[in-house]
Motif scaffolding. Structure first.
Motif, PDB file in Angstrom:
ATOM      1  N   TRP A  94      -6.464   0.111  -7.352  1.00  0.00           N
ATOM      2  CA  TRP A  94      -5.965   0.004  -5.971  1.00  0.00           C
ATOM      3  C   TRP A  94      -6.665   0.999  -5.051  1.00  0.00           C
ATOM      4  N   ASP A 138      -0.210 -10.248  -2.577  1.00  0.00           N
ATOM      5  CA  ASP A 138      -0.502 -10.166  -4.001  1.00  0.00           C
ATOM      6  C   ASP A 138      -1.603 -11.148  -4.407  1.00  0.00           C
ATOM      7  N   ALA A 140       2.104   1.852  -3.513  1.00  0.00           N
ATOM      8  CA  ALA A 140       1.037   2.391  -4.366  1.00  0.00           C
ATOM      9  C   ALA A 140       0.764   3.854  -4.047  1.00  0.00           C
ATOM     10  N   LYS A 178      -7.669  -1.849  -1.704  1.00  0.00           N
ATOM     11  CA  LYS A 178      -6.308  -1.776  -1.170  1.00  0.00           C
ATOM     12  C   LYS A 178      -5.745  -3.178  -0.923  1.00  0.00           C
ATOM     13  N   PHE A 179      -4.427  -3.260  -0.787  1.00  0.00           N
ATOM     14  CA  PHE A 179      -3.796  -4.516  -0.378  1.00  0.00           C
ATOM     15  C   PHE A 179      -4.137  -4.787   1.088  1.00  0.00           C
ATOM     16  N   TRP A 199      -4.966  -9.951  -3.032  1.00  0.00           N
ATOM     17  CA  TRP A 199      -5.479  -8.859  -3.872  1.00  0.00           C
ATOM     18  C   TRP A 199      -6.033  -9.420  -5.175  1.00  0.00           C
ATOM     19  N   LYS A 204      -3.330   1.886 -10.474  1.00  0.00           N
ATOM     20  CA  LYS A 204      -3.505   2.576  -9.199  1.00  0.00           C
ATOM     21  C   LYS A 204      -4.962   2.958  -8.963  1.00  0.00           C
ATOM     22  N   PHE A 254       0.168  -3.010 -11.550  1.00  0.00           N
ATOM     23  CA  PHE A 254      -1.258  -2.868 -11.271  1.00  0.00           C
ATOM     24  C   PHE A 254      -1.699  -1.446 -11.577  1.00  0.00           C
ATOM     25  N   ASN A 276       0.830  -1.212   0.000  1.00  0.00           N
ATOM     26  CA  ASN A 276       0.000   0.000   0.000  1.00  0.00           C
ATOM     27  C   ASN A 276       0.863   1.261   0.000  1.00  0.00           C
TER      28      ASN A 276
END
Length: 261
Positions: free
Chosen positions: A149, A163, A71, A153-154, A166, A146, A144, A68
């Motif tokens: 994301w 990973d 990202a 979120k992770f 997710w 964004k 990935f 996170n």
């Protein structure tokens, strides 16, 4: 453009090779390089500055939390992830990733190729929906979006496999994850302490994400086999060490003819 984010801890030598590779071979394909560093005590910061990479420090490290953090620090929508001990190989590495995202607006992430499992699933066209483990996102050598994301979120509660966790959640949300037909190298040599740390996290991750419960019978069998193999390998190594010595002595006493060029 593309943000390249590198997770690092005390790997300045590997980090310098990766940064040199990125700057010298892919400068026109990427928009920024960020090193996310976990309190390194070597010269990783100086190495990052040498290649004009932005150096960000994370003090409370976890796999999901660092994902996170990576990202969050990226400025571009396509985020390519590396560990310091990995590096891209294919000349069109980032162009192919960018093209994949441009061709599929529903694409959440891509997985690049570095192992036999990757090659087999890519060649056989096995999708992430069919095999989220071997065709889904991997934190190093993947990319990935964004904007996806920001919605998903992770997971910071899983000890590892952030990973894969997710991957399962974005697929369930209706997004796609695909292979990108480009190759990267992943090279790391872990000592026994590091291997045990990884084993503990994998045990929790396999149970939480894949619902695989460890079997005591397999654990006992694995321990016995490991002990037997260790003893066997020790004797085999000693045997061939003496064979090499004897062959060298024999060679010294009976040298073959030299070729003149």
């Amino acid at each position: 453009m593309i943000s390249v984010v590198i997770r690092n801890k005390n790997q300045s030598k590997a980090l310098e090779f990766l940064l040199s590779n990125l700057v010298n071979r892919y400068e026109n394909q990427i928009g920024e390089i960020i090193v996310v560093d976990n309190l390194s005590t070597d010269n990783s910061k100086e190495v990052s500055g040498k290649y004009n990479a932005r150096f960000e420090t994370i003090s409370n490290f976890s796999y999901g939390g660092s994902a996170n953090f990576c990202a969050e620090k990226a400025n571009h929508d396509i985020v390519v992830l590396f560990s310091a001990h990995s590096y891209p190989v294919s000349p069109d590495f980032f162009r192919s990733i960018k093209m994949a995202f441009e061709n599929n607006t529903n694409l959440a992430g891509v997985r690049c190729l570095h192992s036999s499992n990757d090659y087999k699933n890519y060649i056989q066209n096995i999708s992430a929906k069919q095999d989220p483990n071997k065709s889904g996102l991997i934190f190093s050598g993947s990319a990935f979006r964004k904007s996806v994301w920001e919605k998903i979120k992770f997971n910071e509660d899983v000890p590892t496999f952030e990973d894969k966790d997710w991957t399962k959640r974005v697929l369930k949300a209706g997004y796609d994850i695909e292979f990108a037909p480009v190759v990267f190298s992943y090279s790391i040599h872990r000592n026994n302490k590091q291997l045990f740390f990884r084993f503990k996290n994998d045990l929790f991750g396999n149970y939480q994400i894949w619902h695989e419960e460890p079997k005591l019978s397999s654990a006992f069998k694995g321990t016995i086999v490991s002990i037997i193999n260790a003893i066997k390998n020790m004797f085999v190594a000693i045997f061939y060490a003496f064979k090499r010595l004897l062959f060298t002595l024999k060679f010294k006493s009976n040298k073959p003819k030299k070729f003149e060029y």
